[in-house]
Scaffold this active site. Sequence first.
Site, PDB file in Angstrom:
ATOM      1  N   ASN A   1     -34.677  89.707   9.494  1.00  0.00           N
ATOM      2  CA  ASN A   1     -35.684  90.146  10.458  1.00  0.00           C
ATOM      3  C   ASN A   1     -36.762  89.066  10.521  1.00  0.00           C
ATOM      4  OD1 ASN A   1     -37.614  91.361  11.989  1.00  0.00           O
ATOM      5  ND2 ASN A   1     -37.975  93.104  10.619  1.00  0.00           N
ATOM      6  N   TRP A   2     -36.733  88.299  11.597  1.00  0.00           N
ATOM      7  CA  TRP A   2     -37.696  87.183  11.717  1.00  0.00           C
ATOM      8  C   TRP A   2     -39.073  87.668  12.164  1.00  0.00           C
ATOM      9  CZ3 TRP A   2     -34.237  83.021  14.703  1.00  0.00           C
ATOM     10  CH2 TRP A   2     -33.218  82.601  13.855  1.00  0.00           C
ATOM     11  N   LYS A   3     -39.190  88.932  12.477  1.00  0.00           N
ATOM     12  CA  LYS A   3     -40.467  89.537  12.900  1.00  0.00           C
ATOM     13  C   LYS A   3     -41.114  88.686  14.005  1.00  0.00           C
ATOM     14  CE  LYS A   3     -40.771  91.808   8.472  1.00  0.00           C
ATOM     15  NZ  LYS A   3     -41.566  92.385   7.410  1.00  0.00           N
TER      16      LYS A   3
ATOM     17  N   HIS B   1     -39.141 100.330  12.677  1.00  0.00           N
ATOM     18  CA  HIS B   1     -39.678  99.557  11.554  1.00  0.00           C
ATOM     19  C   HIS B   1     -41.088 100.047  11.233  1.00  0.00           C
ATOM     20  CE1 HIS B   1     -41.035  96.253   9.051  1.00  0.00           C
ATOM     21  NE2 HIS B   1     -39.769  95.880   8.936  1.00  0.00           N
TER      22      HIS B   1
ATOM     23  N   GLU C   1     -43.673  98.556  10.529  1.00  0.00           N
ATOM     24  CA  GLU C   1     -44.752  97.801  11.201  1.00  0.00           C
ATOM     25  C   GLU C   1     -44.984  98.343  12.612  1.00  0.00           C
ATOM     26  OE1 GLU C   1     -42.923  94.066  10.440  1.00  0.00           O
ATOM     27  OE2 GLU C   1     -43.573  94.100   8.344  1.00  0.00           O
TER      28      GLU C   1
ATOM     29  N   GLU D   1     -36.724 100.867   3.433  1.00  0.00           N
ATOM     30  CA  GLU D   1     -37.753  99.842   3.261  1.00  0.00           C
ATOM     31  C   GLU D   1     -39.035 100.514   2.771  1.00  0.00           C
ATOM     32  OE1 GLU D   1     -36.858  96.045   5.622  1.00  0.00           O
ATOM     33  OE2 GLU D   1     -38.051  97.314   6.924  1.00  0.00           O
TER      34      GLU D   1
ATOM     35  N   GLY E   1     -43.373  92.672   2.310  1.00  0.00           N
ATOM     36  CA  GLY E   1     -44.354  91.594   2.381  1.00  0.00           C
ATOM     37  C   GLY E   1     -45.245  91.467   1.152  1.00  0.00           C
TER      38      GLY E   1
ATOM     39  N   SER F   1     -39.308  92.472   0.368  1.00  0.00           N
ATOM     40  CA  SER F   1     -39.567  91.355  -0.554  1.00  0.00           C
ATOM     41  C   SER F   1     -38.341  90.871  -1.333  1.00  0.00           C
ATOM     42  CB  SER F   1     -40.688  91.721  -1.536  1.00  0.00           C
ATOM     43  OG  SER F   1     -41.918  91.812  -0.843  1.00  0.00           O
TER      44      SER F   1
ATOM     45  N   GLY G   1     -36.915  89.809   5.199  1.00  0.00           N
ATOM     46  CA  GLY G   1     -37.982  89.290   6.044  1.00  0.00           C
ATOM     47  C   GLY G   1     -38.270  87.841   5.728  1.00  0.00           C
TER      48      GLY G   1
HETATM   49  P1  13P Z   1     -40.089  91.073   3.605  1.00  0.00           P
HETATM   50  O1  13P Z   1     -38.740  90.654   3.091  1.00  0.00           O
HETATM   51  O2  13P Z   1     -40.894  89.934   4.141  1.00  0.00           O
HETATM   52  O3  13P Z   1     -40.826  91.914   2.592  1.00  0.00           O
HETATM   53  O4  13P Z   1     -39.840  92.014   4.868  1.00  0.00           O
HETATM   54  C1  13P Z   1     -38.933  93.067   4.750  1.00  0.00           C
HETATM   55  C2  13P Z   1     -38.807  93.707   6.069  1.00  0.00           C
HETATM   56  O5  13P Z   1     -39.729  94.347   6.547  1.00  0.00           O
HETATM   57  C3  13P Z   1     -37.536  93.539   6.794  1.00  0.00           C
HETATM   58  O6  13P Z   1     -37.480  94.347   7.913  1.00  0.00           O
END
Ligand code: 13P
Length: 256
Positions: free
Chosen positions: A10-12, A96, A98, A169, A175, A216, A237
């Site tokens: 997930n490159w967000k 998600h 977020e 998650e 993060g 993470s 992520g």
């Molecule tokens: P991180 O690996 O940066 O913690 O993000 C996880 C995530 O939200 C994947 O969707």
Amino acid sequence: MSKNKIVIANWKMKLTLAESKKLAQDVKEKFTNFSEDEVVICPNFLSICEVNNIIQGSTIGLGAQDVFWEELGAYSGEVSASMLKEAGCKYVIIGHSERRKFLMENYEMIHKELKAVLAVENMVPIVCIGENWDERKTDRRDYVLFEQLQQALTGIEVKDNQEIIVAYEPIWAIGSGTAIEPAEADYAHKIIRLTLNDMFGEDVVENNFKIIYGGSINKDNVVGFNGLDNIDGLLVGVASLNPDEFLHVANKILKK
Ligand code: 13P
């Protein structure tokens, strides 16, 4: 569908179009040793078509980070599941944390998005669930997972060859730089699996669902997540933005 494990990036909203193209090229060059549906990358909407062109001829799968629940119409700013399919996506991340936090996505929206993805042939939703720190601290995690699964999936009909991915998650691990203990993730996945068993029956869950972990994951902690009974893959992520680190993660989970 296969019950092989899957590793999804997930490159967000962390890369520009130029950076997404560069990373897609790097991933294509380095990930030459995987089968179809083992490694998936999810760029932002803007980059999907270009990334799709770049990964042609590879086994890398393509996903989006969000979708709207209607098919077509006056919904400014939104993109539908069939449009994502046309652009080359097979996978779509839904709900998600977020988006729940910053875009106020709620249970009803997530349920409608899921239905919209399932309505398009061969598309695979990745439904994100997970408790926050307060819920975990006060021992409400199991109930929260149960509630989120019920809200997202109640009334869904799972067709024979339909694949659905549930991504666990824990919000407090995303993060943070620190994944949760693999044994704790495995336990949470067991709760998810048992809940899904109650909702859909064991055979359907075994054949049609994958339950993956996100939060993470990196090159140092990934080894602990390999070989666990209840973990069918990872949603990665920040570590997926470095192609060498992402390759290391994928190798640890997907190669014996
Ligand atoms: P991180 O690996 O940066 O913690 O993000 C996880 C995530 O939200 C994947 O969707």
